[in-house]
Design a protein around this motif. Sequence first.
Motif, PDB file in Angstrom:
ATOM      1  N   LEU A  31       0.842  -1.185   0.000  1.00  0.00           N
ATOM      2  CA  LEU A  31       0.000   0.000   0.000  1.00  0.00           C
ATOM      3  C   LEU A  31       0.880   1.239   0.000  1.00  0.00           C
ATOM      4  CD1 LEU A  31      -2.697  -1.069   2.629  1.00  0.00           C
ATOM      5  CD2 LEU A  31      -2.834  -1.214   0.131  1.00  0.00           C
ATOM      6  N   ASN A  32       0.577   2.175  -0.875  1.00  0.00           N
ATOM      7  CA  ASN A  32       1.332   3.413  -1.037  1.00  0.00           C
ATOM      8  C   ASN A  32       0.549   4.534  -0.360  1.00  0.00           C
ATOM      9  OD1 ASN A  32       2.802   5.614  -1.918  1.00  0.00           O
ATOM     10  ND2 ASN A  32       2.383   5.298  -4.093  1.00  0.00           N
ATOM     11  N   LEU A  33       0.992   4.960   0.829  1.00  0.00           N
ATOM     12  CA  LEU A  33       0.306   6.012   1.565  1.00  0.00           C
ATOM     13  C   LEU A  33       0.779   7.382   1.081  1.00  0.00           C
ATOM     14  CD1 LEU A  33      -0.319   3.552   3.380  1.00  0.00           C
ATOM     15  CD2 LEU A  33      -0.151   5.085   5.344  1.00  0.00           C
ATOM     16  N   VAL A  34      -0.164   8.177   0.614  1.00  0.00           N
ATOM     17  CA  VAL A  34       0.148   9.501   0.065  1.00  0.00           C
ATOM     18  C   VAL A  34      -0.694  10.537   0.790  1.00  0.00           C
ATOM     19  CG1 VAL A  34       0.833   8.636  -2.208  1.00  0.00           C
ATOM     20  CG2 VAL A  34      -1.568   9.164  -1.761  1.00  0.00           C
ATOM     21  N   SER A  35      -0.152  11.767   0.842  1.00  0.00           N
ATOM     22  CA  SER A  35      -0.878  12.859   1.508  1.00  0.00           C
ATOM     23  C   SER A  35      -0.093  14.140   1.330  1.00  0.00           C
ATOM     24  CB  SER A  35      -1.046  12.571   3.008  1.00  0.00           C
ATOM     25  OG  SER A  35       0.177  12.808   3.693  1.00  0.00           O
ATOM     26  N   SER A  36      -0.680  15.226   1.776  1.00  0.00           N
ATOM     27  CA  SER A  36       0.060  16.472   1.900  1.00  0.00           C
ATOM     28  C   SER A  36       0.843  16.435   3.209  1.00  0.00           C
ATOM     29  CB  SER A  36      -0.904  17.662   1.884  1.00  0.00           C
ATOM     30  OG  SER A  36      -1.817  17.566   2.972  1.00  0.00           O
ATOM     31  N   PRO A  37       1.849  17.300   3.388  1.00  0.00           N
ATOM     32  CA  PRO A  37       2.562  17.342   4.664  1.00  0.00           C
ATOM     33  C   PRO A  37       1.618  17.719   5.813  1.00  0.00           C
ATOM     34  CG  PRO A  37       3.757  18.564   2.968  1.00  0.00           C
ATOM     35  CD  PRO A  37       2.407  18.253   2.401  1.00  0.00           C
ATOM     36  N   GLY A  38       1.822  17.093   6.978  1.00  0.00           N
ATOM     37  CA  GLY A  38       1.046  17.445   8.154  1.00  0.00           C
ATOM     38  C   GLY A  38      -0.299  16.774   8.277  1.00  0.00           C
ATOM     39  N   SER A  39      -0.558  15.765   7.440  1.00  0.00           N
ATOM     40  CA  SER A  39      -1.855  15.079   7.491  1.00  0.00           C
ATOM     41  C   SER A  39      -1.951  14.077   8.636  1.00  0.00           C
ATOM     42  CB  SER A  39      -2.102  14.340   6.171  1.00  0.00           C
ATOM     43  OG  SER A  39      -1.186  13.258   6.048  1.00  0.00           O
TER      44      SER A  39
ATOM     45  N   PRO B  47       2.801 -10.603   9.001  1.00  0.00           N
ATOM     46  CA  PRO B  47       4.102 -10.055   8.609  1.00  0.00           C
ATOM     47  C   PRO B  47       3.934  -8.652   8.043  1.00  0.00           C
ATOM     48  CG  PRO B  47       3.830 -12.293   7.776  1.00  0.00           C
ATOM     49  CD  PRO B  47       2.496 -11.866   8.302  1.00  0.00           C
ATOM     50  N   ILE B  48       4.783  -7.715   8.490  1.00  0.00           N
ATOM     51  CA  ILE B  48       4.658  -6.336   8.036  1.00  0.00           C
ATOM     52  C   ILE B  48       6.009  -5.649   8.068  1.00  0.00           C
ATOM     53  CG2 ILE B  48       4.039  -5.574  10.380  1.00  0.00           C
ATOM     54  CD1 ILE B  48       2.321  -3.388   8.993  1.00  0.00           C
ATOM     55  N   ALA B  49       6.222  -4.773   7.112  1.00  0.00           N
ATOM     56  CA  ALA B  49       7.419  -3.937   7.071  1.00  0.00           C
ATOM     57  C   ALA B  49       7.033  -2.616   6.424  1.00  0.00           C
ATOM     58  CB  ALA B  49       8.547  -4.613   6.302  1.00  0.00           C
ATOM     59  N   VAL B  50       7.904  -1.617   6.587  1.00  0.00           N
ATOM     60  CA  VAL B  50       7.585  -0.271   6.136  1.00  0.00           C
ATOM     61  C   VAL B  50       8.762   0.309   5.357  1.00  0.00           C
ATOM     62  CG1 VAL B  50       7.050   2.084   6.874  1.00  0.00           C
ATOM     63  CG2 VAL B  50       6.023   0.143   8.073  1.00  0.00           C
ATOM     64  N   ILE B  51       8.443   0.991   4.270  1.00  0.00           N
ATOM     65  CA  ILE B  51       9.412   1.822   3.567  1.00  0.00           C
ATOM     66  C   ILE B  51       9.004   3.267   3.796  1.00  0.00           C
ATOM     67  CG2 ILE B  51      10.333   2.515   1.318  1.00  0.00           C
ATOM     68  CD1 ILE B  51       9.922  -0.369   0.385  1.00  0.00           C
ATOM     69  N   GLU B  52       9.911   4.047   4.377  1.00  0.00           N
ATOM     70  CA  GLU B  52       9.627   5.437   4.742  1.00  0.00           C
ATOM     71  C   GLU B  52      10.288   6.379   3.752  1.00  0.00           C
ATOM     72  OE1 GLU B  52       8.042   7.356   6.739  1.00  0.00           O
ATOM     73  OE2 GLU B  52       7.048   5.881   8.011  1.00  0.00           O
TER      74      GLU B  52
ATOM     75  N   LEU C 175       3.248  -4.686   3.064  1.00  0.00           N
ATOM     76  CA  LEU C 175       4.311  -3.707   2.921  1.00  0.00           C
ATOM     77  C   LEU C 175       3.665  -2.333   2.853  1.00  0.00           C
ATOM     78  CD1 LEU C 175       7.293  -2.880   2.376  1.00  0.00           C
ATOM     79  CD2 LEU C 175       6.757  -3.095  -0.069  1.00  0.00           C
ATOM     80  N   MET C 176       3.960  -1.500   3.836  1.00  0.00           N
ATOM     81  CA  MET C 176       3.454  -0.135   3.843  1.00  0.00           C
ATOM     82  C   MET C 176       4.539   0.795   3.308  1.00  0.00           C
ATOM     83  SD  MET C 176       0.344   0.265   5.049  1.00  0.00           S
ATOM     84  CE  MET C 176      -0.915  -0.498   6.103  1.00  0.00           C
ATOM     85  N   ILE C 177       4.195   1.610   2.331  1.00  0.00           N
ATOM     86  CA  ILE C 177       5.127   2.578   1.756  1.00  0.00           C
ATOM     87  C   ILE C 177       4.600   3.962   2.073  1.00  0.00           C
ATOM     88  CG2 ILE C 177       6.272   3.381  -0.334  1.00  0.00           C
ATOM     89  CD1 ILE C 177       5.485   0.638  -1.598  1.00  0.00           C
ATOM     90  N   GLU C 178       5.328   4.708   2.916  1.00  0.00           N
ATOM     91  CA  GLU C 178       4.917   6.081   3.209  1.00  0.00           C
ATOM     92  C   GLU C 178       5.642   7.017   2.262  1.00  0.00           C
ATOM     93  OE1 GLU C 178       4.581   9.447   6.733  1.00  0.00           O
ATOM     94  OE2 GLU C 178       5.322   7.451   7.228  1.00  0.00           O
TER      95      GLU C 178
ATOM     96  N   HIS D  57      -0.285  -2.232  -4.599  1.00  0.00           N
ATOM     97  CA  HIS D  57      -1.625  -2.741  -4.885  1.00  0.00           C
ATOM     98  C   HIS D  57      -2.606  -1.577  -4.990  1.00  0.00           C
ATOM     99  CE1 HIS D  57      -5.050  -5.517  -4.750  1.00  0.00           C
ATOM    100  NE2 HIS D  57      -5.592  -4.710  -3.867  1.00  0.00           N
ATOM    101  N   ALA D  58      -2.413  -0.566  -4.149  1.00  0.00           N
ATOM    102  CA  ALA D  58      -3.310   0.592  -4.180  1.00  0.00           C
ATOM    103  C   ALA D  58      -2.633   1.779  -3.515  1.00  0.00           C
ATOM    104  CB  ALA D  58      -4.624   0.283  -3.459  1.00  0.00           C
ATOM    105  N   LYS D  59      -3.024   2.973  -3.957  1.00  0.00           N
ATOM    106  CA  LYS D  59      -2.651   4.204  -3.263  1.00  0.00           C
ATOM    107  C   LYS D  59      -3.729   4.499  -2.220  1.00  0.00           C
ATOM    108  CE  LYS D  59       0.066   6.638  -6.820  1.00  0.00           C
ATOM    109  NZ  LYS D  59       0.228   5.502  -7.766  1.00  0.00           N
TER     110      LYS D  59
END
Length: 247
Positions: free
Chosen positions: A62-70, A89-94, A144-147, A163-165
């Motif tokens: 999952l690709n987490l998107v936002s403006s700064p400060g959300s 199982p989980i991991a993060v890309i920051e 896999l969480m992608i911030e 898979h999704a934004k």
Amino acid sequence: MCTICGCESAQTHAPHVHDHPHGEGDHVHARVLQLEQDILAGNQHMADHVRAHLASQHTLALNLVSSPGSGKTTLLVETVTRLKAQQRPIAVIEGDQQTSFDAERIRATGVQAVQINTGKGCHLDARMVHDALHDLPALPHGVLMIENVGNLVCPAGFDLGEHAKVLVFSVTEGEDKPLKYPDMFQAAGLILLHKCDLLPHVRFDVDRALAFVRQVNPDAPVIQLSSITGEGFEGWMHWIDTQCAAA
């Protein structure tokens, strides 16, 4: 320099093209368009490779998107804590332009995280995600969480193999964000209306905001939630479970 957004991204470096007078403008413009197409095509090729790799492990990205400060990182910390409690199982890309503060917050939960600093770049690209995966364990039937970098423009155009934004839209922002940044809202597979605990204290018309969302993206589900009170997290976690089953 990225010819699409002007940022200096590791994946999107392209030769600088000088604007020439004397009737050469059309030729230069055509060359810039070709460079943009080549950049996006190269990114898409890498994104497809990442997607195939994750699909072979039944890993949901999952690709987490936002403006700064959300409040994206705060939401992510609460999310990975709950997923970890489920033994998933989980991991993060920051992704961030500078510092490793966000990755450190994730690691404090016991979840592995890789920090990507983009410098002057305003978005992650598929090559960055591909390289980061080499520093993470396999996540069979995991998440896999992608911030992504806080930006409501450039990340909309770059597939990371996800898979999704998931768009984090805060009530501390204006209701008109969907109309101001339609490409990002159109690209979202899910919209999280965040910081709902602050609604009594801010001027934010939820119905108006949702009407604007529907103008640009009639199909994406919207979940209202708060990382402070836990409101809406049951729906958010259920959505992740259904996407994991599909993956």
